[in-house]
Write a protein that holds these residues in place. Structure first.
Motif, short mmCIF file in Angstrom:
data_model
loop_
_atom_site.label_atom_id
_atom_site.label_comp_id
_atom_site.label_asym_id
_atom_site.label_seq_id
_atom_site.Cartn_x
_atom_site.Cartn_y
_atom_site.Cartn_z
N VAL A 487 1.00 -1.37 -0.15
CA VAL A 487 -0.15 0.19 0.18
C VAL A 487 0.86 1.39 0.43
O VAL A 487 2.14 1.16 0.83
N PHE A 488 0.95 2.43 -0.52
CA PHE A 488 1.59 2.97 -1.09
C PHE A 488 0.28 4.30 -0.64
O PHE A 488 -0.71 4.71 -1.24
N ASP A 489 1.15 5.53 0.11
CA ASP A 489 0.38 6.35 0.11
C ASP A 489 0.66 7.64 -0.78
O ASP A 489 1.13 6.93 -2.19
N GLN A 490 -0.21 9.06 -0.59
CA GLN A 490 -0.55 9.89 -1.95
C GLN A 490 1.23 10.68 -1.82
O GLN A 490 2.08 10.79 -3.60
N GLN A 491 1.94 10.68 -0.49
CA GLN A 491 3.80 10.13 -1.60
C GLN A 491 4.71 9.63 -1.28
O GLN A 491 5.75 9.36 -1.53
N MET A 492 4.25 8.53 -2.62
CA MET A 492 4.87 6.96 -2.62
C MET A 492 5.97 6.47 -1.90
O MET A 492 6.72 6.33 -1.59
N LYS A 493 5.54 7.02 -0.19
CA LYS A 493 6.23 5.63 0.85
C LYS A 493 4.50 4.89 0.91
O LYS A 493 3.83 4.69 0.63
N ILE A 494 5.73 4.15 1.38
CA ILE A 494 5.20 2.19 1.26
C ILE A 494 4.89 2.69 2.64
O ILE A 494 5.05 2.30 4.26
N VAL A 495 3.61 2.37 2.86
CA VAL A 495 2.59 2.13 4.33
C VAL A 495 2.38 0.75 5.14
O VAL A 495 2.16 0.54 6.47
N ARG A 496 2.25 0.43 4.00
CA ARG A 496 2.18 -1.51 4.57
C ARG A 496 2.49 -1.61 3.35
O ARG A 496 2.50 -2.62 1.68
#
Length: 505
Positions: A487-496
């Motif tokens: 799962v990527f957030d809007q800033q393209m960081k992996i949150v899961r």
């Protein structure tokens, strides 16, 4: 293979075929029927699959219980392993449910008690089934329930089949520990799966709707959310929660249900509630002696007669009676008004859609609702390409543990089997892992990518890859097939990030 004789049993015809094996009907010289399970030819050269098949035979041959399918013998045919098993006539519970079969409460209680006996028997022998579900519970024509398919079962003290960390079992009925910690399973995993199975049998509804949520979300629910059993009838409403604890230590030992706990044999699965008879909706007339006297009954009849007579007289002499009281009926009539014409509204021309504004409609899901997002094809394509590159960079640069801050925030919501994991701990773990496995490669199947867009801006990505590791450059690669959800957030960081399936090749 037809008419081949195996340990005295002649193969007559094929009964069916599954993902790994064929099942044949066979008879011996005395015409005793049997089912012969033969590993499919394409798997016979795979040592791990053959080992799993042999494991099932080795475990089942030691089991002798009326509610477990018996195995008579083990052999080979045309170079492939096979098992000679008890022949059963009937269908599994999954098939029965698909056909709309109704299960009565008394049936379910009987099945529960029989399966509790069977699992307690296997657990005493330190055997864990690991895949209890409706399709592995067989209902014979004479009404007996039997447990099938010990193909992925394991001895509690024998980790030969599970040491690779492969997650085996059917996701819908898995215990939380099967999702995140397959190497330390105990018999409590069977207890959880049995309780989930009976939730489905009793309610008629699967615990999770696979048509609306992804496998990733199902795993999230298994690990974090409790199944609502308050919708179930007794005794299940109070019984099943004892076995559905997320922590195996919180689950009670299986116990039988008193067969007399319910007096009725009411069907509780797939059965609509019958409408209530009208006569029972209203309370019965009072039987008080004072209301039964003849004088009271005569008085009621005379009163009704006077009211009806008065209404008839009024209807026949309405005009005269109203004029006696000075009422003019014409004065009460409303004056008709001429309708005021509405002004014409000038019709506005419809805007012509621009060829540059082509859109795609993408279904996006969150935990509680299904919504529709409209995104342009160009934006969608750019985003997916960026995510693919991001994933490739992550696996290419994993050995550089200091660079992980490019991909993760300081705290990661879910990092494989752990929640709210600190980046500093991830980096330490990374250094230890790559200190041992110095060479890694990830070959991602580009056609396996599945993107799901959430209204909150997060993007769910599922894909499959061939992941290879080795310690020294001269060593042979150790390959794994892995299914991954990110799962990527809007800033393209992996949150899961989780690995949904790991299979050593």
């Amino acid at each position: 293979m037809e008419n081949t004789t195996i340990n005295g049993y002649k193969l007559k015809y094929k009964l069916g075929e599954g993902g790994m094996a064929e099942v044949w009907y066979a008879e011996n010289y005395l015409q005793k029927p049997a089912a012969v399970k033969v590993l499919q030819k394409r798997f016979c050269g795979m040592p791990e699959v053959v080992s799993r098949f042999e494991n099932e035979a080795r475990l089942m041959v030691h089991l002798n219980h009326p509610h477990i399918r018996n195995i008579y013998d083990y052999s080979t045919v045309d170079g492939c392993p096979c098992m000679i098993m008890e022949y059963l006539e009937g269908k599994d519970l999954s098939q029965r449910m698909k056909e709309g079969m109704h299960f009565s409460n008394r049936q379910l209680i009987t099945w529960w008690n029989d399966l509790v006996d069977a699992l307690q028997y296997t657990h005493r022998k330190n055997i864990i089934h690991r895949d209890i579900k409706p399709s592995n519970l067989f209902l014979t024509e004479d009404g007996k329930i039997k447990i099938l398919d010990f193909g992925i079962a394991k001895l509690r003290d024998n980790v030969t089949v599970t040491q690779t960390g492969s997650r085996m079992g059917t996701l819908m009925y898995m215990s939380p520990e099967q999702v995140y910690d397959v190497k330390t399973l105990s018999y409590k995993t069977d207890i959880y799966s049995l309780a989930v199975t009976f939730y489905h049998l009793v309610s008629g509804v699967a615990p999770y709707d696979a048509s609306k949520i992804s496998d990733f979300e199902i795993q999230e629910n298994i690990v974090r959310r409790h199944i609502d059993t308050t919708v179930l009838p007794d005794p299940w409403k109070g019984l099943l929660p004892l076995y559905l604890g997320k922590n195996p230590e919180d689950r009670k030992e299986l116990r039988r249900i008193d067969a007399d706990i319910t007096k009725s044999d009411e069907t509780i699965v797939f059965t609509p509630v019958p409408p209530q008879p009208i006569e029972t909706i209203y309370p019965p007339l009072s039987t008080h002696p004072a209301q039964k006297t003849g004088s009271n009954r005569f008085g009621y009849i005379f009163l009704v007669f006077l009211i009806v007579t008065g209404l008839i007289v009024f209807a026949l002499n309405k005009d005269g009676i109203l004029s006696m009281f000075g009422v003019n009926q014409d004065a009460n009539k409303p004056v008709a008004e001429k309708p005021v014409p509405k002004p014409r509204v000038k019709k506005q021309p419809q805007p012509v859609p621009s060829e540059d504004l082509k859109t795609d409609t993408v279904d996006a899901r969150n935990d509680t609702m299904t919504s529709t997002q409209v995104v342009t094809s160009e934006d969608l394509g750019q985003k997916e390409a960026e995510i693919r590159n991001r994933i490739n960079d992550y696996y290419r640069m994993r050995q550089d543990c200091g660079s992980l801050s490019r991909f993760f925030r300081d705290t990661v919501q879910q990092y494989y089997n752990r929640s709210d994991e600190l980046l500093t701990r991830i980096q330490k773990e990374c250094a230890a892992y790559h200190g041992k496995w110095r060479f890694t490669e990830a070959d991602i199947n580009s056609s396996s990518y599945v993107f799901t867009y959430n209204p909150n801006g997060n993007t769910y990505v599922d894909f499959s890859m061939l992941y290879k590791i080795k310690q020294n450059e001269a060593d042979d690669w150790i390959p794994y097939n892995i299914d991954v959800s990110v799962v990527f957030d809007q800033q393209m960081k992996i949150v899961r990030i989780v690995e949904r399936r790991i299979e050593k090749l």
